[in-house]
Design a protein around this motif. Structure first.
Motif, PDB file in Angstrom:
ATOM      1  N   GLY A   1       0.713  -1.277  -0.073  1.00 23.21           N
ATOM      2  CA  GLY A   1       0.056  -0.104  -0.069  1.00 23.21           C
ATOM      3  C   GLY A   1       0.733   1.203  -0.035  1.00 23.21           C
ATOM      4  O   GLY A   1       2.054   1.072   0.054  1.00 23.21           O
ATOM      5  N   PRO A   2       0.122   2.360  -0.041  1.00 21.40           N
ATOM      6  CA  PRO A   2       0.933   3.868  -0.115  1.00 21.40           C
ATOM      7  C   PRO A   2       1.701   4.149   1.259  1.00 21.40           C
ATOM      8  O   PRO A   2       1.075   3.730   2.432  1.00 21.40           O
ATOM      9  N   MET A   3       2.751   4.782   1.179  1.00 20.05           N
ATOM     10  CA  MET A   3       3.482   5.245   2.347  1.00 20.05           C
ATOM     11  C   MET A   3       2.689   6.140   3.117  1.00 20.05           C
ATOM     12  O   MET A   3       2.820   6.032   4.497  1.00 20.05           O
ATOM     13  N   ALA A   4       1.660   6.794   2.667  1.00 19.63           N
ATOM     14  CA  ALA A   4       0.843   7.812   3.348  1.00 19.63           C
ATOM     15  C   ALA A   4       0.165   6.902   4.405  1.00 19.63           C
ATOM     16  O   ALA A   4      -0.079   7.761   5.347  1.00 19.63           O
ATOM     17  N   ASP A   5      -0.153   5.751   4.412  1.00 22.44           N
ATOM     18  CA  ASP A   5      -1.127   5.061   5.194  1.00 22.44           C
ATOM     19  C   ASP A   5      -0.220   3.945   5.863  1.00 22.44           C
ATOM     20  O   ASP A   5      -0.821   3.069   6.515  1.00 22.44           O
TER      21      ASP A   5
ATOM     22  N   LEU B   1       3.121   2.674  11.395  1.00 21.03           N
ATOM     23  CA  LEU B   1       4.643   2.774  11.586  1.00 21.03           C
ATOM     24  C   LEU B   1       5.334   1.331  12.458  1.00 21.03           C
ATOM     25  O   LEU B   1       6.349   1.467  12.395  1.00 21.03           O
ATOM     26  N   ASP B   2       4.217   0.777  13.148  1.00 18.33           N
ATOM     27  CA  ASP B   2       4.876  -0.456  13.673  1.00 18.33           C
ATOM     28  C   ASP B   2       5.196  -1.407  12.831  1.00 18.33           C
ATOM     29  O   ASP B   2       6.023  -2.317  12.671  1.00 18.33           O
ATOM     30  N   VAL B   3       4.397  -1.262  11.534  1.00 17.72           N
ATOM     31  CA  VAL B   3       4.837  -2.265  10.556  1.00 17.72           C
ATOM     32  C   VAL B   3       5.999  -1.870  10.065  1.00 17.72           C
ATOM     33  O   VAL B   3       7.040  -2.883   9.669  1.00 17.72           O
ATOM     34  N   ALA B   4       6.173  -0.617   9.652  1.00 16.50           N
ATOM     35  CA  ALA B   4       7.688  -0.082   8.974  1.00 16.50           C
ATOM     36  C   ALA B   4       8.606  -0.622  10.100  1.00 16.50           C
ATOM     37  O   ALA B   4       9.686  -0.943   9.702  1.00 16.50           O
ATOM     38  N   ARG B   5       8.567  -0.606  11.459  1.00  8.46           N
ATOM     39  CA  ARG B   5       9.647  -0.961  12.395  1.00  8.46           C
ATOM     40  C   ARG B   5       9.834  -2.358  12.219  1.00  8.46           C
ATOM     41  O   ARG B   5      10.982  -2.610  12.437  1.00  8.46           O
ATOM     42  N   LYS B   6       8.777  -3.231  12.185  1.00 11.63           N
ATOM     43  CA  LYS B   6       9.169  -4.480  11.942  1.00 11.63           C
ATOM     44  C   LYS B   6       9.930  -5.033  10.618  1.00 11.63           C
ATOM     45  O   LYS B   6      10.767  -5.586  10.549  1.00 11.63           O
ATOM     46  N   VAL B   7       9.579  -4.093   9.485  1.00  8.62           N
ATOM     47  CA  VAL B   7      10.163  -4.636   8.317  1.00  8.62           C
ATOM     48  C   VAL B   7      11.797  -4.132   8.400  1.00  8.62           C
ATOM     49  O   VAL B   7      12.611  -4.921   8.100  1.00  8.62           O
ATOM     50  N   TYR B   8      12.045  -2.842   9.207  1.00  3.93           N
ATOM     51  CA  TYR B   8      13.334  -2.603   8.990  1.00  3.93           C
ATOM     52  C   TYR B   8      14.226  -3.167  10.204  1.00  3.93           C
ATOM     53  O   TYR B   8      15.372  -3.520   9.952  1.00  3.93           O
TER      54      TYR B   8
ATOM     55  N   PRO C   1       6.519   1.500  -6.079  1.00  2.00           N
ATOM     56  CA  PRO C   1       5.156   1.649  -5.609  1.00  2.00           C
ATOM     57  C   PRO C   1       4.242   0.627  -4.816  1.00  2.00           C
ATOM     58  O   PRO C   1       4.430  -0.596  -5.268  1.00  2.00           O
ATOM     59  N   PHE C   2       3.899   0.857  -3.778  1.00  2.00           N
ATOM     60  CA  PHE C   2       2.876   0.046  -2.811  1.00  2.00           C
ATOM     61  C   PHE C   2       4.000  -1.097  -2.005  1.00  2.00           C
ATOM     62  O   PHE C   2       3.378  -1.734  -1.244  1.00  2.00           O
ATOM     63  N   ILE C   3       5.200  -0.922  -2.215  1.00  2.00           N
ATOM     64  CA  ILE C   3       6.077  -1.625  -1.208  1.00  2.00           C
ATOM     65  C   ILE C   3       7.257  -0.940  -0.856  1.00  2.00           C
ATOM     66  O   ILE C   3       8.420  -1.316  -0.815  1.00  2.00           O
ATOM     67  N   GLY C   4       6.939   0.269  -0.446  1.00  2.00           N
ATOM     68  CA  GLY C   4       7.942   1.273  -0.259  1.00  2.00           C
ATOM     69  C   GLY C   4       8.490   1.103   1.259  1.00  2.00           C
ATOM     70  O   GLY C   4       9.459   1.179   1.136  1.00  2.00           O
ATOM     71  N   ALA C   5       7.726   0.555   2.235  1.00  2.01           N
ATOM     72  CA  ALA C   5       8.507   0.111   3.546  1.00  2.01           C
ATOM     73  C   ALA C   5       9.590  -1.119   3.217  1.00  2.01           C
ATOM     74  O   ALA C   5      10.754  -0.862   3.727  1.00  2.01           O
ATOM     75  N   TYR C   6       9.499  -1.987   2.163  1.00  2.00           N
ATOM     76  CA  TYR C   6      10.460  -2.966   1.851  1.00  2.00           C
ATOM     77  C   TYR C   6      11.374  -2.094   1.022  1.00  2.00           C
ATOM     78  O   TYR C   6      12.645  -2.356   1.428  1.00  2.00           O
ATOM     79  N   GLY C   7      11.076  -1.381   0.096  1.00  3.02           N
ATOM     80  CA  GLY C   7      12.176  -0.786  -0.627  1.00  3.02           C
ATOM     81  C   GLY C   7      13.018   0.240   0.196  1.00  3.02           C
ATOM     82  O   GLY C   7      14.077   0.062   0.206  1.00  3.02           O
ATOM     83  N   MET C   8      12.302   0.931   1.202  1.00  6.65           N
ATOM     84  CA  MET C   8      13.118   1.732   1.926  1.00  6.65           C
ATOM     85  C   MET C   8      14.027   0.794   3.056  1.00  6.65           C
ATOM     86  O   MET C   8      15.262   1.383   3.102  1.00  6.65           O
ATOM     87  N   SER C   9      13.872  -0.055   3.248  1.00  2.00           N
ATOM     88  CA  SER C   9      14.699  -1.210   4.341  1.00  2.00           C
ATOM     89  C   SER C   9      15.758  -1.661   3.297  1.00  2.00           C
ATOM     90  O   SER C   9      16.868  -1.691   3.503  1.00  2.00           O
ATOM     91  N   LYS C  10      15.601  -1.907   1.991  1.00  2.00           N
ATOM     92  CA  LYS C  10      16.444  -2.480   1.100  1.00  2.00           C
ATOM     93  C   LYS C  10      17.439  -1.294   0.857  1.00  2.00           C
ATOM     94  O   LYS C  10      18.675  -1.575   0.420  1.00  2.00           O
ATOM     95  N   ALA C  11      17.144  -0.231   0.521  1.00  2.00           N
ATOM     96  CA  ALA C  11      18.017   0.954   0.412  1.00  2.00           C
ATOM     97  C   ALA C  11      18.931   1.060   1.615  1.00  2.00           C
ATOM     98  O   ALA C  11      20.254   1.469   1.449  1.00  2.00           O
ATOM     99  N   ALA C  12      18.305   1.040   2.830  1.00  2.00           N
ATOM    100  CA  ALA C  12      19.267   0.806   3.892  1.00  2.00           C
ATOM    101  C   ALA C  12      20.169  -0.143   3.979  1.00  2.00           C
ATOM    102  O   ALA C  12      21.330  -0.077   4.396  1.00  2.00           O
ATOM    103  N   MET C  13      19.991  -1.504   3.523  1.00  2.00           N
ATOM    104  CA  MET C  13      20.811  -2.445   3.289  1.00  2.00           C
ATOM    105  C   MET C  13      22.170  -2.112   2.385  1.00  2.00           C
ATOM    106  O   MET C  13      23.167  -2.482   2.420  1.00  2.00           O
ATOM    107  N   ILE C  14      21.817  -1.492   1.237  1.00  2.00           N
ATOM    108  CA  ILE C  14      22.898  -0.831   0.451  1.00  2.00           C
ATOM    109  C   ILE C  14      23.861  -0.083   1.167  1.00  2.00           C
ATOM    110  O   ILE C  14      25.032  -0.210   1.046  1.00  2.00           O
ATOM    111  N   ASN C  15      23.243   0.875   1.955  1.00  2.00           N
ATOM    112  CA  ASN C  15      24.051   1.675   2.795  1.00  2.00           C
ATOM    113  C   ASN C  15      24.844   0.919   3.852  1.00  2.00           C
ATOM    114  O   ASN C  15      26.207   1.309   4.049  1.00  2.00           O
ATOM    115  N   LEU C  16      24.312   0.087   4.495  1.00  2.00           N
ATOM    116  CA  LEU C  16      24.922  -0.899   5.305  1.00  2.00           C
ATOM    117  C   LEU C  16      25.863  -1.454   4.955  1.00  2.00           C
ATOM    118  O   LEU C  16      27.014  -1.876   5.479  1.00  2.00           O
ATOM    119  N   THR C  17      25.753  -2.098   3.620  1.00  2.00           N
ATOM    120  CA  THR C  17      27.151  -2.537   2.907  1.00  2.00           C
ATOM    121  C   THR C  17      27.979  -1.754   2.637  1.00  2.00           C
ATOM    122  O   THR C  17      29.283  -2.186   2.902  1.00  2.00           O
TER     123      THR C  17
END
Length: 251
Positions: free
Chosen positions: A97-101, A104-111, A150-166
């Motif tokens: 779904g959209p990031m606007a909705d 935040l607890d789900v976002a934390r779980k994904v991260y 689109p619609f998997i923004g939380a996942y994408g956000m976490s995967k971008a963080a993995m690239i920086n972690l790398t």
């Protein structure tokens, strides 16, 4: 055909099926021994049987659980006496779904599952073996981490963080440990079913190479990034996408 033992050992998270299992297969095929993790004990047991119980062990647990991280590294060291390679593949994507909705607890779980667990495993393998003996780490990111998704923004956000972690770990762990990432496009796995189920031909048609990815495609890339052939590569993200990003310049 008998494969010569490489003497190397890999710990691969989230590897009872899909991309993780494809990586484990590639490593075993070149002579490595592997420890694979996953949440389901039955699935892990079946995966170990397919890989060969003389070449693999399974360690059940949740990737974000620090006690599981500690146990996994302890068990691979007890079983094999070393852990040359770490592949951080375990991940989750429980929301669409959209990031606007986004809850935040789900976002934390994904991260927590996708990023913090990767850091936790990297810290533990570093201290248990790699700091003194060297090795390689491969983080499984995603094309969702290098472009809007689109619609998997939380996942994408976490995967971008993995690239920086790398990049962060590659800088800190050099010169003894190389750290790279792989960013796959859609790979034909149960994890990604929602992106192609019921319309696979349509989904594959947009790829210049004419098909979705397969676990063995990522297995080959991970095998390369943990081999002597990639000894002068660190801090990089290898996009394995069937050419999908070539379409960005079209239209």
């Amino acid at each position: 055909m008998t494969v010569q033992d490489s003497g190397k050992v890999a710990l691969i998270t989230g590897a009872s099926r899909g991309i993780g299992y494809g990586i484990a297969e590639a490593f075993v095929a070149r002579g490595d021994r592997v420890a694979i993790t996953g949440r389901n004990e039955d699935a892990l047991r079946e995966a170990v049987e397919r890989l060969g119980s003389d070449r693999a062990i399974g360690i059940a647990g949740k990737a974000h659980d620090e006690a599981h991280q500690a146990t996994a590294v302890e068990q691979v060291m007890a079983a094999f006496g070393r852990v040359d390679h770490l592949v951080n593949n375990a991940g989750t994507n429980p929301v669409f779904g959209p990031m606007a909705d986004l809850d935040l607890d789900v976002a934390r779980k994904v991260y927590e599952t996708n990023v913090i667990s990767a850091l936790g495993f990297a810290q533990r393998t570093w201290k248990a073996w790699q700091r003194e003996n060297g090795g390689a780490i491969v983080n499984i990111s995603s094309v969702a981490g290098v472009a809007p998704s689109p619609f998997i923004g939380a996942y994408g956000m976490s995967k971008a963080a993995m690239i920086n972690l790398t990049a962060q770990l590659a800088h800190e762990f050099a010169p003894v440990v190389r750290v790279n990432a792989i960013a796959p496009a859609v790979v034909r796995t149960k994890f990604a079913e929602a992106l192609y189920e019921g319309r696979e031909a349509e989904a594959a048609a947009v790829y210049p190479l004419g098909r979705l990815g397969l676990p063995e495609d990522i297995g080959g890339a991970a095998a390369f990034l943990t081999s002597a052939q990639s000894d002068w590569i660190t801090g990089q993200t290898l996009v394995v996408d069937g050419g999908i990003f070539l379409n960005a310049g079209v239209g």
